[in-house]
Enzyme design. Sequence first.
Site, PDB file in Angstrom:
ATOM      1  CD  GLU A   1      37.492  37.142  38.163  1.00  0.00           C
ATOM      2  OE1 GLU A   1      37.060  37.474  39.269  1.00  0.00           O
ATOM      3  OE2 GLU A   1      38.523  36.463  38.004  1.00  0.00           O
TER       4      GLU A   1
ATOM      5  NE  ARG B   1      46.005  35.995  43.950  1.00  0.00           N
ATOM      6  CZ  ARG B   1      45.847  35.166  42.929  1.00  0.00           C
ATOM      7  NH1 ARG B   1      46.843  34.949  42.102  1.00  0.00           N
ATOM      8  NH2 ARG B   1      44.696  34.558  42.732  1.00  0.00           N
TER       9      ARG B   1
ATOM     10  CG  ASP C   1      49.823  34.256  34.823  1.00  0.00           C
ATOM     11  OD1 ASP C   1      49.175  33.700  35.733  1.00  0.00           O
ATOM     12  OD2 ASP C   1      49.596  35.418  34.461  1.00  0.00           O
TER      13      ASP C   1
ATOM     14  CB  THR D   1      45.408  28.816  36.768  1.00  0.00           C
ATOM     15  OG1 THR D   1      44.286  29.716  36.707  1.00  0.00           O
ATOM     16  CG2 THR D   1      45.810  28.489  35.350  1.00  0.00           C
TER      17      THR D   1
ATOM     18  NE  ARG E   1      15.744  38.934  42.324  1.00  0.00           N
ATOM     19  CZ  ARG E   1      14.761  39.770  42.043  1.00  0.00           C
ATOM     20  NH1 ARG E   1      14.899  40.651  41.063  1.00  0.00           N
ATOM     21  NH2 ARG E   1      13.625  39.739  42.711  1.00  0.00           N
TER      22      ARG E   1
ATOM     23  CG  ASP F   1      45.150  32.086  32.399  1.00  0.00           C
ATOM     24  OD1 ASP F   1      45.796  31.269  33.081  1.00  0.00           O
ATOM     25  OD2 ASP F   1      44.930  33.251  32.785  1.00  0.00           O
TER      26      ASP F   1
ATOM     27  NE  ARG G   1      12.925  36.969  39.880  1.00  0.00           N
ATOM     28  CZ  ARG G   1      12.887  36.581  41.142  1.00  0.00           C
ATOM     29  NH1 ARG G   1      13.590  35.537  41.549  1.00  0.00           N
ATOM     30  NH2 ARG G   1      12.142  37.237  42.006  1.00  0.00           N
TER      31      ARG G   1
ATOM     32  N   GLY H   1      37.771  34.284  35.940  1.00  0.00           N
ATOM     33  CA  GLY H   1      38.430  34.357  34.643  1.00  0.00           C
ATOM     34  C   GLY H   1      38.939  35.765  34.466  1.00  0.00           C
ATOM     35  NE  ARG H   2      44.400  37.641  37.621  1.00  0.00           N
ATOM     36  CZ  ARG H   2      44.325  38.009  38.890  1.00  0.00           C
ATOM     37  NH1 ARG H   2      43.866  39.176  39.201  1.00  0.00           N
ATOM     38  NH2 ARG H   2      44.707  37.186  39.849  1.00  0.00           N
TER      39      ARG H   2
ATOM     40  N   GLY I   1      46.978  31.842  43.466  1.00  0.00           N
ATOM     41  CA  GLY I   1      45.675  31.384  43.958  1.00  0.00           C
ATOM     42  C   GLY I   1      45.658  29.866  44.042  1.00  0.00           C
TER      43      GLY I   1
ATOM     44  CG  ASP J   1      41.607  32.141  35.701  1.00  0.00           C
ATOM     45  OD1 ASP J   1      40.595  31.773  36.326  1.00  0.00           O
ATOM     46  OD2 ASP J   1      42.165  33.237  35.893  1.00  0.00           O
TER      47      ASP J   1
ATOM     48  CG  HIS K   1      37.439  32.992  46.316  1.00  0.00           C
ATOM     49  ND1 HIS K   1      36.983  34.277  46.218  1.00  0.00           N
ATOM     50  CD2 HIS K   1      38.762  33.021  46.056  1.00  0.00           C
ATOM     51  CE1 HIS K   1      38.005  35.075  45.924  1.00  0.00           C
ATOM     52  NE2 HIS K   1      39.091  34.342  45.814  1.00  0.00           N
ATOM     53  CB  VAL K   2      31.756  28.635  45.264  1.00  0.00           C
ATOM     54  CG1 VAL K   2      31.112  27.285  45.043  1.00  0.00           C
ATOM     55  CG2 VAL K   2      31.126  29.332  46.452  1.00  0.00           C
TER      56      VAL K   2
ATOM     57  NE  ARG L   1      41.422  30.265  44.057  1.00  0.00           N
ATOM     58  CZ  ARG L   1      41.777  31.541  44.297  1.00  0.00           C
ATOM     59  NH1 ARG L   1      41.629  32.445  43.355  1.00  0.00           N
ATOM     60  NH2 ARG L   1      42.268  31.898  45.448  1.00  0.00           N
TER      61      ARG L   1
HETATM   62  O1  F6P Z   1      43.988  33.255  39.014  1.00  0.00           O
HETATM   63  C1  F6P Z   1      42.911  32.517  39.420  1.00  0.00           C
HETATM   64  C2  F6P Z   1      41.840  33.385  39.990  1.00  0.00           C
HETATM   65  O2  F6P Z   1      40.865  32.550  40.556  1.00  0.00           O
HETATM   66  C3  F6P Z   1      41.210  34.371  39.003  1.00  0.00           C
HETATM   67  O3  F6P Z   1      40.215  33.781  38.219  1.00  0.00           O
HETATM   68  C4  F6P Z   1      40.689  35.443  39.922  1.00  0.00           C
HETATM   69  O4  F6P Z   1      40.614  36.689  39.263  1.00  0.00           O
HETATM   70  C5  F6P Z   1      41.708  35.491  40.990  1.00  0.00           C
HETATM   71  O5  F6P Z   1      42.320  34.227  41.022  1.00  0.00           O
HETATM   72  C6  F6P Z   1      41.159  35.820  42.346  1.00  0.00           C
HETATM   73  O6  F6P Z   1      42.205  35.941  43.221  1.00  0.00           O
HETATM   74  P1  F6P Z   1      42.113  36.060  44.803  1.00  0.00           P
HETATM   75  O7  F6P Z   1      41.857  34.680  45.337  1.00  0.00           O
HETATM   76  O8  F6P Z   1      43.449  36.560  45.201  1.00  0.00           O
HETATM   77  O9  F6P Z   1      40.983  36.956  45.104  1.00  0.00           O
END
Ligand code: F6P
Length: 351
Positions: free
Chosen positions: A226, A72, A107, A129, A275, A133, A166, A174-175, A10, A131, A281-282, A284
Amino acid sequence: MRIGVMTGGGDCPGLNAVIRAVVRKSIVDFGHECVGIMQGWKGLVECLTCELNLRSISGILPRGGTILGTSRTNPFSKAHYKEHAPQKILDNWQRVGLDALIAVGGDDTHAVSYELSKMGLSIVGVPKTIDNDIRGTEYTFGFDTAVHVASEAIDRVHSTAESHHRVIVVEVMGRRTGWIALYSGIAGGADVVIVPEFEVTLAEICDMIKKRHARGKSFSICVVAEGARINFGGSPEAREVTIDQSIDEFGNVRLGGIGQRLAREIERELKFETRFTVLGHVQRGGTPTAFDRVLGTRFGIKAAELVHKRQFGRMVALQNNEIVSIPFSETIGTPKYVTEEWYDVARTFFG
Ligand code: F6P
């Protein structure tokens, strides 16, 4: 030397800062030559290359994404490439005339780099990343930008949650780990933060919100990663929530939807209007923060130095604010999880 530069996995803000630093250091200070490998490992399997010189890096520092493109692609995935992809990499390595490769990735990318290193290729890794991680480095670039975006979003939903009395659930990326949820939750003053490392039940989440409302508060903000596991009841163990059954090219499940599910269950359980919002992806995209530009630059320079000194099979890393390097074997496998101590910082403000 002819040095290949590749970005895999990613994308994240700060990749262009690394590319710029590698090219500048390698060409100007060491007199080497660089070549861009496009679209991650796919570029080496399919021999997709581009020129990488001082002209191509001009003006890229503040740009998000990666000028090299990414994917990927996993060359060791038999489902995708059958057996010959690693051999194609070895062939194309010769064809492009590479002496070394700087592979920037997470990773998954480093796991492939490690395997290819064992096959004799000269590779240096750079960790990236949002994340945050990756084991062995305190920070990866991209994370600070993502946290910045998420914290700002939490600030924004705060005011509308308060006006409408609300509960608002904010789903962040965050996978496997909850660093973005943790940091943005702390920075944004979230009332509940849920991360993959610490399983919670719906009842516990609802209790925290009830406690807060009993203190006279009429709104709550709940940040959820997530990949978090929430036990909604009805089954003995908490499970990840996925968009569908599909997996990405590397074999990872596609996460998403936990925010929506949680919002629905909170509303059903507590009868508070709820809500949800998914930042996706904002987090990223867009221009990297100054921190990420500086970290990417420092990583890129160190990677170029390692290649120049022929110290391969290693990943650059940040430890005690120094840029060091560690063997690939020390970075792959288990991710860098949120610790109990860190989670306690967020917990202090729950409910
Ligand atoms: O590994 C970074 C990450 O942004 C994760 O947080 C997320 O689960 C994943 O990539 C989303 O991947 P893609 O862009 O392939 O949907």
